[in-house]
Design a protein around this motif. Structure first.
Motif, PDB file in Angstrom:
ATOM      1  N   ALA A 146     -18.329   5.451 108.474  1.00 16.36           N
ATOM      2  CA  ALA A 146     -18.412   4.145 107.809  1.00 16.36           C
ATOM      3  C   ALA A 146     -18.061   4.257 106.326  1.00 16.36           C
ATOM      4  O   ALA A 146     -17.342   3.408 105.782  1.00 16.36           O
ATOM      5  CB  ALA A 146     -19.819   3.576 107.976  1.00 16.36           C
ATOM      6  N   THR A 161     -15.859  -4.231 103.548  1.00 17.95           N
ATOM      7  CA  THR A 161     -16.938  -3.274 103.805  1.00 17.95           C
ATOM      8  C   THR A 161     -17.671  -3.609 105.101  1.00 17.95           C
ATOM      9  O   THR A 161     -18.030  -2.707 105.877  1.00 17.95           O
ATOM     10  CB  THR A 161     -17.930  -3.265 102.624  1.00 17.95           C
ATOM     11  N   ASP A 192     -17.771  -1.003 108.214  1.00 17.78           N
ATOM     12  CA  ASP A 192     -19.082  -0.521 108.676  1.00 17.78           C
ATOM     13  C   ASP A 192     -19.270  -0.824 110.157  1.00 17.78           C
ATOM     14  O   ASP A 192     -19.651   0.056 110.947  1.00 17.78           O
ATOM     15  CB  ASP A 192     -20.200  -1.177 107.865  1.00 17.78           C
ATOM     16  N   GLY A 228     -15.022   2.416 104.248  1.00 21.63           N
ATOM     17  CA  GLY A 228     -15.263   1.554 103.096  1.00 21.63           C
ATOM     18  C   GLY A 228     -14.457   1.976 101.880  1.00 21.63           C
ATOM     19  O   GLY A 228     -13.886   1.142 101.165  1.00 21.63           O
ATOM     20  N   ALA A 231     -24.341  -4.911 110.232  1.00 19.88           N
ATOM     21  CA  ALA A 231     -23.922  -3.553 110.594  1.00 19.88           C
ATOM     22  C   ALA A 231     -25.058  -2.794 111.276  1.00 19.88           C
ATOM     23  O   ALA A 231     -24.846  -2.047 112.238  1.00 19.88           O
ATOM     24  CB  ALA A 231     -23.461  -2.808 109.340  1.00 19.88           C
TER      25      ALA A 231
END
Length: 465
Positions: A337, A442, A446, A341, A312
């Protein structure tokens, strides 16, 4: 040997109350003073589950000291209620003869579970001194796959032949009841032991004693194969409101039964396991697990998380010049982000839970994906508008508010889509969705959040300066 006392036995107060804290402080003083009769008097009137909770509050040495004050019958009740760490510790300290006496009072599923928590050498030592027939049965049961119906079943059950009369069946059950606890259902088998049906005790008591069992039994009984996963067993109990179910082999011969109390333990175990796995932890880890052992179990997933974080960060590095020109982007991009998430985690939780309970299958996957995509779109619209409005109020830049609102919408849409698809894909690949979904989701949110937010910012850079 349990000490004698002429005093009335007392009950343990409800744990996690002020009353229990005062009681436990006094009880600990009794233990450390070696006042055995008073210790026994304090616990002899308690339920064995409360007894076990008290031992859990003590150090191993003190807990074992208290445990040894009681007779085998009481010890057998309490040993089953202890957690695996205490069971293992006590088993290592008890002499084989003491263990044999306790095991004579337990059913095969409890013995199998307890022996699985001790060293192989200790287990073999105990098995050698058990009754030959019992020892052979336990060895067979320990060969079944872990977390399977065969591993958690009890080999003790009440069964009669279909050709028996009611009178003969009742006589058999009276004998069986001396060694089998909690007879919920009487199973009916043929001469080869194959499961034919079942009946309830009520029918035995209310039917003419001269009638044949096969005339009153309920046919087509539910059963599970010994290799059936314990989660599937729990689903069957919940779906059909069962209190007991037969376990059969490849030839449909009944080899054991699973009761509702076993399933309650499974539900708790599986729920704890899923929580641990979603956090990237081993289900074997406890509060008293040694530090370096916990480190070894946790470090792998933290390294994987580090790798995804670097991935990321590499996306962010593509837009370093843009961030240098518009520094406010650095303060806003974690919002995009982070919200992605969080939304992805919500989708994962719903899908993983429904996969675990059986409410969602690979045949009905589209229903879950469509719902989560719809929620992602609606969340994206609402939160995108809300975020862009707040940014405009505080920063006074219409283009910046449009950039973050658009990026928020796209990322929440992706979070709903990926959060619902990843667990299903892992299920197809036979990977536990609970342990791996969050990392992948995640990472996606991200990367996508940073890319769309900073990408749009770079596109409209001339309007942001």
């Amino acid at each position: 040997m349990e000490a004698n006392t002429s005093q009335e036995p007392s009950k343990v107060p409800e744990i996690e109350t002020d009353e229990f804290e005062d009681w436990f402080e006094e009880f600990t003083h009794l233990v450390r003073s070696g006042r055995d009769e008073e210790i026994v008097q304090q616990l002899s009137g308690s339920h064995y589950a409360d007894f076990a909770e008290v031992l859990h509050e003590l150090e191993y040495d003190e807990a074992f000291y208290v445990f040894r004050l009681f007779q085998a019958e009481r010890q057998s009740e309490v040993l089953v209620e202890l957690d695996e760490d205490y069971q293992s510790e006590f088993m290592e300290r008890l002499q084989p003869k003491e263990i044999s006496t306790i095991f004579e009072l337990l059913e095969s599923d409890d013995i199998t579970f307890i022996l699985a928590s001790v060293s192989p050498s200790k287990a073999e030592e105990v098995l050698k001194i058990l009754d030959r027939e019992d020892s052979q049965q336990i060895r067979v049961q320990m060969e079944f796959m872990e977390n399977s119906a065969g591993r958690i079943m009890s080999s003790d059950f009440a069964a009669v032949y279909g050709t028996d009369t009611i009178r003969k069946a009742v006589s058999k059950i009276r004998k069986i009841a001396k060694v089998v606890d909690d007879i919920y259902t009487v199973y009916v088998v043929d001469q080869d032991g194959r499961l034919m049906g079942y009946l309830r005790l009520k029918e035995l008591l209310l039917t003419n004693p001269s009638n044949k069992i096969n005339k009153i039994m309920i046919g087509s009984p539910l059963s599970v194969h010994f290799n059936t996963d314990q989660e599937e067993v729990a689903r069957m109990f919940r779906k059909y409101d069962l209190v007991s179910i037969a376990v059969v082999d490849d030839k449909d011969v009944m080899i054991g039964r699973i009761t509702v109390d076993d399933v309650l333990d499974i539900v708790q175990e599986e729920a704890s396991e899923d929580i641990y796995r979603m956090g990237g932890l081993s289900e074997d880890e406890k509060l008293n697990t040694p530090v370096f052992e916990s480190l070894r179990k946790r470090i792998l997933w933290l390294v994987v998380n580090l790798a995804t974080a670097v991935l990321a960060a590499s996306v962010v590095s593509l837009f370093e010049e843009t961030i240098q020109k518009v520094v406010v982007l650095a303060t806003l991009m974690p919002i995009v982000a982070g919200m992605g998430g969080n939304a992805g985690t919500q989708s994962i939780t719903v899908v993983v839970r429904n996969l675990a309970t059986g409410e969602l299958t690979l045949n009905t996957w589209w229903e879950a994906v469509r719902k989560e995509i719809s929620i992602g779109i609606l969340n994206g619209l609402f939160l995108g508008i809300l975020t862009s409005t707040m940014v405009y109020i505080f920063k006074g830049n219409l283009v910046l508010s449009f950039v973050i609102g658009s990026a928020m919408f796209v990322n929440l849409f992706i979070a709903g889509t990926i959060g619902s698809c990843i667990p299903l894909l892992l299920k197809i690949l036979r990977i536990d969705p609970a342990i791996a979904s969050s990392i992948f989701v995640t990472t996606f949110t991200d990367i996508c959040g940073f890319f769309f937010f900073l990408g749009l910012a770079q596109y409209f850079l001339s309007y942001l300066n």
